[in-house]
Design a protein around this motif. Structure first.
Motif, PDB file in Angstrom:
ATOM      1  N   VAL A 291       0.845  -1.183   0.000  1.00 26.65           N
ATOM      2  CA  VAL A 291       0.000   0.000   0.000  1.00 26.65           C
ATOM      3  C   VAL A 291       0.889   1.244   0.000  1.00 26.65           C
ATOM      4  CG1 VAL A 291      -1.855   1.209   1.202  1.00 26.65           C
ATOM      5  CG2 VAL A 291      -1.745  -1.298   1.279  1.00 26.65           C
ATOM      6  N   TYR A 292       0.841   1.995  -1.101  1.00 26.89           N
ATOM      7  CA  TYR A 292       1.626   3.217  -1.247  1.00 26.89           C
ATOM      8  C   TYR A 292       0.768   4.402  -0.828  1.00 26.89           C
ATOM      9  CZ  TYR A 292       4.945   0.451  -3.928  1.00 26.89           C
ATOM     10  OH  TYR A 292       5.865  -0.491  -4.316  1.00 26.89           O
ATOM     11  N   GLU A 293       1.314   5.237   0.057  1.00 28.24           N
ATOM     12  CA  GLU A 293       0.550   6.368   0.575  1.00 28.24           C
ATOM     13  C   GLU A 293       1.358   7.660   0.497  1.00 28.24           C
ATOM     14  OE1 GLU A 293      -2.150   4.189   3.931  1.00 28.24           O
ATOM     15  OE2 GLU A 293      -0.038   4.506   4.413  1.00 28.24           O
ATOM     16  N   ARG A 294       0.629   8.755   0.338  1.00 27.75           N
ATOM     17  CA  ARG A 294       1.228  10.095   0.334  1.00 27.75           C
ATOM     18  C   ARG A 294       0.219  11.023   1.009  1.00 27.75           C
ATOM     19  NH1 ARG A 294       2.513  11.603  -5.327  1.00 27.75           N
ATOM     20  NH2 ARG A 294       4.219  10.150  -5.069  1.00 27.75           N
ATOM     21  N   ALA A 295       0.685  11.801   1.961  1.00 27.46           N
ATOM     22  CA  ALA A 295      -0.164  12.760   2.690  1.00 27.46           C
ATOM     23  C   ALA A 295      -1.394  12.081   3.296  1.00 27.46           C
ATOM     24  CB  ALA A 295      -0.566  13.917   1.784  1.00 27.46           C
ATOM     25  N   GLY A 296      -1.209  10.855   3.807  1.00 29.51           N
ATOM     26  CA  GLY A 296      -2.300  10.154   4.459  1.00 29.51           C
ATOM     27  C   GLY A 296      -3.317   9.513   3.530  1.00 29.51           C
ATOM     28  N   GLN A 297      -3.090   9.573   2.226  1.00 32.06           N
ATOM     29  CA  GLN A 297      -4.007   8.995   1.243  1.00 32.06           C
ATOM     30  C   GLN A 297      -3.333   7.847   0.504  1.00 32.06           C
ATOM     31  OE1 GLN A 297      -7.231  10.069   0.753  1.00 32.06           O
ATOM     32  NE2 GLN A 297      -6.868  11.409   2.504  1.00 32.06           N
ATOM     33  N   THR A 298      -4.088   6.777   0.254  1.00 40.17           N
ATOM     34  CA  THR A 298      -3.556   5.668  -0.546  1.00 40.17           C
ATOM     35  C   THR A 298      -3.559   6.101  -2.003  1.00 40.17           C
ATOM     36  OG1 THR A 298      -4.405   4.050   1.020  1.00 40.17           O
ATOM     37  CG2 THR A 298      -3.860   3.250  -1.187  1.00 40.17           C
ATOM     38  N   ILE A 299      -2.379   6.049  -2.630  1.00 39.83           N
ATOM     39  CA  ILE A 299      -2.268   6.498  -4.013  1.00 39.83           C
ATOM     40  C   ILE A 299      -2.154   5.336  -4.994  1.00 39.83           C
ATOM     41  CG2 ILE A 299      -1.340   8.759  -3.426  1.00 39.83           C
ATOM     42  CD1 ILE A 299       1.476   7.667  -4.038  1.00 39.83           C
ATOM     43  N   CYS A 300      -1.775   4.161  -4.496  1.00 43.10           N
ATOM     44  CA  CYS A 300      -1.558   3.019  -5.380  1.00 43.10           C
ATOM     45  C   CYS A 300      -1.466   1.755  -4.525  1.00 43.10           C
ATOM     46  CB  CYS A 300      -0.260   3.251  -6.144  1.00 43.10           C
ATOM     47  SG  CYS A 300       0.214   1.933  -7.239  1.00 43.10           S
ATOM     48  N   THR A 301      -1.931   0.630  -5.078  1.00 44.39           N
ATOM     49  CA  THR A 301      -1.841  -0.645  -4.370  1.00 44.39           C
ATOM     50  C   THR A 301      -1.286  -1.701  -5.314  1.00 44.39           C
ATOM     51  OG1 THR A 301      -3.792  -0.055  -3.070  1.00 44.39           O
ATOM     52  CG2 THR A 301      -3.141  -2.364  -3.054  1.00 44.39           C
ATOM     53  N   LYS A 302      -0.279  -2.418  -4.839  1.00 42.00           N
ATOM     54  CA  LYS A 302       0.284  -3.551  -5.579  1.00 42.00           C
ATOM     55  C   LYS A 302      -0.191  -4.814  -4.858  1.00 42.00           C
ATOM     56  CE  LYS A 302       4.687  -5.924  -6.304  1.00 42.00           C
ATOM     57  NZ  LYS A 302       6.146  -5.838  -6.084  1.00 42.00           N
ATOM     58  N   LEU A 303      -0.712  -5.767  -5.615  1.00 46.65           N
ATOM     59  CA  LEU A 303      -1.160  -7.037  -5.051  1.00 46.65           C
ATOM     60  C   LEU A 303      -0.320  -8.157  -5.630  1.00 46.65           C
ATOM     61  CD1 LEU A 303      -3.056  -8.996  -3.561  1.00 46.65           C
ATOM     62  CD2 LEU A 303      -4.647  -8.776  -5.494  1.00 46.65           C
ATOM     63  N   ALA A 304       0.318  -8.919  -4.755  1.00 49.19           N
ATOM     64  CA  ALA A 304       1.089 -10.091  -5.161  1.00 49.19           C
ATOM     65  C   ALA A 304       0.459 -11.318  -4.516  1.00 49.19           C
ATOM     66  CB  ALA A 304       2.548  -9.955  -4.730  1.00 49.19           C
ATOM     67  N   VAL A 305      -0.035 -12.230  -5.351  1.00 49.26           N
ATOM     68  CA  VAL A 305      -0.612 -13.480  -4.867  1.00 49.26           C
ATOM     69  C   VAL A 305       0.382 -14.579  -5.224  1.00 49.26           C
ATOM     70  CG1 VAL A 305      -2.550 -15.086  -5.008  1.00 49.26           C
ATOM     71  CG2 VAL A 305      -2.956 -12.625  -5.198  1.00 49.26           C
ATOM     72  N   CYS A 306       0.916 -15.224  -4.188  1.00 50.18           N
ATOM     73  CA  CYS A 306       1.972 -16.228  -4.388  1.00 50.18           C
ATOM     74  C   CYS A 306       1.524 -17.582  -3.855  1.00 50.18           C
ATOM     75  CB  CYS A 306       3.244 -15.808  -3.657  1.00 50.18           C
ATOM     76  SG  CYS A 306       3.880 -14.201  -4.184  1.00 50.18           S
ATOM     77  N   ASN A 307       1.914 -18.653  -4.586  1.00 51.09           N
ATOM     78  CA  ASN A 307       1.588 -20.004  -4.133  1.00 51.09           C
ATOM     79  C   ASN A 307       2.734 -20.539  -3.264  1.00 51.09           C
ATOM     80  OD1 ASN A 307       3.612 -20.952  -5.861  1.00 51.09           O
ATOM     81  ND2 ASN A 307       2.166 -21.602  -7.437  1.00 51.09           N
TER      82      ASN A 307
END
Length: 114
Positions: A45-61
């Motif tokens: 979860v990438y945040e700037r000034a208290g706001q989420t600006i981008c989310t990376k999701l990695a699903v691994c087996n």
């Protein structure tokens, strides 16, 4: 008396730019969720000034084979929302300005310059 007024004005002038730049700091934290059978989902979860600006999701087996996706803003997949709270988290860590362009989530959506 005049000296103390000048001192406070100087202090305010020095502190103001620091406070303004603190809002520009980009941080990243993680949240982990179980995914049956034998896999897991990790959200960056990438945040700037208290706001989420981008989310990376990695699903691994269980063999560490991962599928990665990127979403602008806040995101959580329905199966992880149903799970409830994450079983593991890390605190937000500032990303050095020189390293911002190395994060695909930020460059993909034009949040930093390459």
């Amino acid at each position: 008396m005049i000296r103390s007024g000048v001192g406070w004005g100087l202090l305010a002038a020095l502190v103001s730019p620091v406070a303004a730049s603190a809002a520009d700091v980009t941080t990243v934290r993680t949240e982990s969720f179980p995914r049956p059978p034998y896999s897991g989902a990790t959200y960056y979860v990438y945040e700037r000034a208290g706001q989420t600006i981008c989310t990376k999701l990695a699903v691994c087996n269980k063999f560490d084979q991962c599928e990665t996706s990127y979403v602008p803003g806040a995101f959580r997949a329905p199966e992880d929302t149903a799970t409830g709270e994450p079983y593991g988290t890390t605190p937000a860590v500032p990303i050095a300005p020189a390293s911002l362009a190395k994060h695909v989530c930020l460059t993909r959506f034009g949040l930093v310059q390459r």
